[in-house]
Design a protein around this motif. Structure first.
Motif, PDB file in Angstrom:
ATOM      1  N   MET A   1       8.064  -5.517 -11.878  1.00  0.00           N
ATOM      2  CA  MET A   1       7.236  -6.576 -11.370  1.00  0.00           C
ATOM      3  C   MET A   1       5.845  -6.015 -11.085  1.00  0.00           C
ATOM      4  O   MET A   1       5.700  -4.929 -10.571  1.00  0.00           O
ATOM      5  N   SER A   2       4.822  -6.767 -11.396  1.00  0.00           N
ATOM      6  CA  SER A   2       3.447  -6.336 -11.203  1.00  0.00           C
ATOM      7  C   SER A   2       2.692  -7.381 -10.393  1.00  0.00           C
ATOM      8  O   SER A   2       2.818  -8.587 -10.639  1.00  0.00           O
ATOM      9  N   PHE A   3       1.938  -6.910  -9.398  1.00  0.00           N
ATOM     10  CA  PHE A   3       1.171  -7.808  -8.539  1.00  0.00           C
ATOM     11  C   PHE A   3      -0.292  -7.407  -8.560  1.00  0.00           C
ATOM     12  O   PHE A   3      -0.616  -6.228  -8.669  1.00  0.00           O
ATOM     13  N   THR A   4      -1.168  -8.374  -8.414  1.00  0.00           N
ATOM     14  CA  THR A   4      -2.587  -8.082  -8.323  1.00  0.00           C
ATOM     15  C   THR A   4      -2.918  -7.628  -6.903  1.00  0.00           C
ATOM     16  O   THR A   4      -2.143  -7.852  -5.962  1.00  0.00           O
ATOM     17  N   ASP A   5      -4.079  -7.010  -6.762  1.00  0.00           N
ATOM     18  CA  ASP A   5      -4.522  -6.592  -5.432  1.00  0.00           C
ATOM     19  C   ASP A   5      -4.555  -7.776  -4.475  1.00  0.00           C
ATOM     20  O   ASP A   5      -4.085  -7.682  -3.334  1.00  0.00           O
ATOM     21  N   VAL A   8      -1.120  -8.814  -3.234  1.00  0.00           N
ATOM     22  CA  VAL A   8      -0.596  -7.888  -2.220  1.00  0.00           C
ATOM     23  C   VAL A   8      -1.288  -8.138  -0.884  1.00  0.00           C
ATOM     24  O   VAL A   8      -0.629  -8.210   0.171  1.00  0.00           O
ATOM     25  N   LEU A   9      -2.610  -8.293  -0.896  1.00  0.00           N
ATOM     26  CA  LEU A   9      -3.346  -8.564   0.342  1.00  0.00           C
ATOM     27  C   LEU A   9      -2.877  -9.867   0.982  1.00  0.00           C
ATOM     28  O   LEU A   9      -2.719  -9.947   2.202  1.00  0.00           O
ATOM     29  N   GLN A  10      -2.627 -10.883   0.169  1.00  0.00           N
ATOM     30  CA  GLN A  10      -2.126 -12.166   0.673  1.00  0.00           C
ATOM     31  C   GLN A  10      -0.752 -11.985   1.312  1.00  0.00           C
ATOM     32  O   GLN A  10      -0.478 -12.523   2.384  1.00  0.00           O
ATOM     33  N   ARG A  43      -9.873  -1.510   0.941  1.00  0.00           N
ATOM     34  CA  ARG A  43     -10.669  -0.313   0.640  1.00  0.00           C
ATOM     35  C   ARG A  43      -9.840   0.702  -0.137  1.00  0.00           C
ATOM     36  O   ARG A  43     -10.327   1.355  -1.065  1.00  0.00           O
ATOM     37  N   ALA A  44      -8.556   0.835   0.213  1.00  0.00           N
ATOM     38  CA  ALA A  44      -7.668   1.759  -0.497  1.00  0.00           C
ATOM     39  C   ALA A  44      -7.529   1.370  -1.968  1.00  0.00           C
ATOM     40  O   ALA A  44      -7.543   2.233  -2.847  1.00  0.00           O
ATOM     41  N   PHE A  45      -7.398   0.088  -2.241  1.00  0.00           N
ATOM     42  CA  PHE A  45      -7.318  -0.377  -3.627  1.00  0.00           C
ATOM     43  C   PHE A  45      -8.601  -0.047  -4.386  1.00  0.00           C
ATOM     44  O   PHE A  45      -8.563   0.344  -5.546  1.00  0.00           O
TER      45      PHE A  45
END
Length: 65
Positions: A1-5, A8-10, A43-45
């Motif tokens: 599974m792949s998620f966008t930044d 993930v933030l949401q 910021r980490a992303f």
């Protein structure tokens, strides 16, 4: 599974995540980790997270005598 930044933030916001644990292995295969706060994740992303590798076995100038 792949998620966008942004996905993930949401998820972090919607689920009240308190901290994020980032895991990696040292040169000898031993698991290590650091934790960051949710507000640091964007910021980490974008820039990554710096660590003091001299404190990790195999990365620094250790005095093993």
């Amino acid at each position: 599974m792949s998620f966008t930044d942004s996905e993930v933030l949401q998820f972090v916001v919607e689920n009240g995540v308190k901290f994020i644990r980032l895991a990696f292995c040292d040169c000898f295969g031993r698991p290590k980790n650091i934790s960051i706060m949710p507000h640091e994740l964007e910021r980490a992303f974008k820039y990554g997270i710096a660590i003091d590798a001299s404190a990790i076995a195999g990365f620094g100038d250790e005095d093993v005598h």
